[in-house]
Design an enzyme around this catalytic site. Structure first.
Site, short mmCIF file in Angstrom:
data_model
loop_
_atom_site.label_atom_id
_atom_site.label_comp_id
_atom_site.label_asym_id
_atom_site.label_seq_id
_atom_site.Cartn_x
_atom_site.Cartn_y
_atom_site.Cartn_z
CG ASN A 153 -1.70 1.23 1.41
OD1 ASN A 153 -1.79 2.05 0.48
ND2 ASN A 153 -2.30 1.41 2.58
CD1 TRP A 154 3.98 1.18 -2.60
CD2 TRP A 154 3.67 1.98 -4.67
NE1 TRP A 154 4.75 0.44 -3.46
CE2 TRP A 154 4.59 0.91 -4.73
CE3 TRP A 154 3.33 2.64 -5.86
CZ2 TRP A 154 5.16 0.48 -5.92
CZ3 TRP A 154 3.90 2.21 -7.05
CH2 TRP A 154 4.80 1.15 -7.08
CG HIS B 251 -5.85 2.06 4.88
ND1 HIS B 251 -5.43 3.04 5.73
CD2 HIS B 251 -4.86 1.14 4.85
CE1 HIS B 251 -4.22 2.73 6.19
NE2 HIS B 251 -3.85 1.59 5.66
CD GLU C 208 -3.64 -2.46 7.18
OE1 GLU C 208 -2.53 -2.72 6.74
OE2 GLU C 208 -4.24 -1.41 6.93
N GLY D 88 2.17 2.21 10.58
CA GLY D 88 3.15 3.28 10.39
C GLY D 88 3.83 3.72 11.68
N GLY E 125 2.68 -1.11 4.23
CA GLY E 125 2.85 0.29 3.84
C GLY E 125 4.31 0.62 3.64
N GLY E 126 4.93 1.18 4.68
CA GLY E 126 6.30 1.70 4.60
C GLY E 126 7.30 0.76 3.94
P1 PGA Z 1 2.67 0.18 7.57
O1 PGA Z 1 1.24 0.45 6.92
O2 PGA Z 1 3.18 -1.12 7.00
O3 PGA Z 1 3.52 1.35 7.16
O4 PGA Z 1 2.47 0.09 9.04
C1 PGA Z 1 0.33 -0.59 6.72
C2 PGA Z 1 -0.93 -0.08 6.07
O5 PGA Z 1 -1.34 1.05 6.37
O6 PGA Z 1 -1.54 -0.77 5.23
#
Ligand code: PGA
Length: 252
Positions: free
Chosen positions: A9-10, A95, A167, A173, A234-235
């Site tokens: 997920n960019w 999300h 999540e 994040g 994400g990251g």
């Molecule tokens: P993250 O984000 O891996 O940066 O914690 C995950 C997401 O929001 O899907």
């Protein structure tokens, strides 16, 4: 058995040039991994070209949102038919950042999931509790309610096409990932919900991802949990080496 699924997920990151370079590198470097499904969900402006570059490969291209209405006066939004018109058949829905900042309520998320399915788009439906809810012992009931609402009116035959991403909001994040045991337990709860709602066959076939500070170094500990079938990342999906390591670690 369920095939593991790693989705990047960019979010609002990477320019068009960076996104396309990323896709080119992935296509070049992982043509042979068949045991894992993998996708990147980019910004809308790049999806068409990303998709074109990934045609004929195993890399799936997804969107980060889709609007519930077919079309109309919804400035700034993206329709399901616009996505499918450029070949995009995957979209993250609900999300936590969209729930928090863009008024993605459970009711709206339900409509979005239905619209996506009507257009042959696989939703990655996100659910997860806030920190206060976990601390108050309410994590399970919160997630169950999110599922009940998001899946309302969707019958088993169509639900089988959905991917669910668990999540926990406090882990997104923040670098504070959930323990694999806690994440696995919640994904087990989600599977039981699916079993009660849809019966064994559908419950066994739906893939459940964990998301929240997943990295190449910890992905295998999540994958070791019976009910975790992949990750929404994400990251750690923004760097091509890290993204490829996630896929390679999952394939081991
Ligand atoms: P993250 O984000 O891996 O940066 O914690 C995950 C997401 O929001 O899907």
């Amino acid at each position: 058995m369920r095939k593991p699924f790693i989705a990047g997920n960019w979010k609002m990151n990477l320019t068009d040039e960076e996104a396309l370079k990323f896709v080119d590198q992935v296509v070049e470097r992982v043509p042979s991994i068949e045991s894992v499904d993998y996708a990147v969900c980019g910004q809308a402006v790049s999806l068409k070209d990303m998709k074109e570059r990934a045609v004929g490969t195993n890399l799936q291209i997804g969107a980060q949102n889709v609007h519930e209405e077919e079309k109309g006066a919804f400035t700034g939004e993206i329709s399901a038919s616009a996505l499918t018109s450029v070949g995009v058949k995957l979209a993250i829905i609900g999300h936590s950042e969209r729930r928090e900042y863009y008024n993605d309520t459970d009711e709206r998320i339900n409509l979005k999931v239905k619209t996506a399915l009507n257009h042959g788009i696989t939703p990655i439906l996100c659910v997860g509790e806030q920190l206060e809810e976990r601390e108050a012992g309410r994590a399970e009931s919160v997630v169950r309610k999110q599922l009940e609402d998001a899946l309302d009116g969707i019958e088993a035959g169509r639900a089988a096409d959905i991917v669910i991403a668990y999540e926990p909001v406090w882990a997104i994040g923040t670098g504070k990932s959930s323990s694999p045991e806690d994440a696995g337990a919640m994904c087990g709860t989600i599977r039981r919900f699916l079993f009660d709602t849809y019966g064994p066959e559908t419950a066994e076939s739906i893939r459940i991802q964990y998301g929240g500070s997943v990295k190449p170094e910890n992905i295998r500990s999540y994958m070791a949990e019976e009910d975790i079938d992949g990750a929404l990342v994400g990251g750690a999906s923004l760097d091509v080496d890290s993204y490829l390591s996630l896929i390679e670690e999952t394939a081991k």
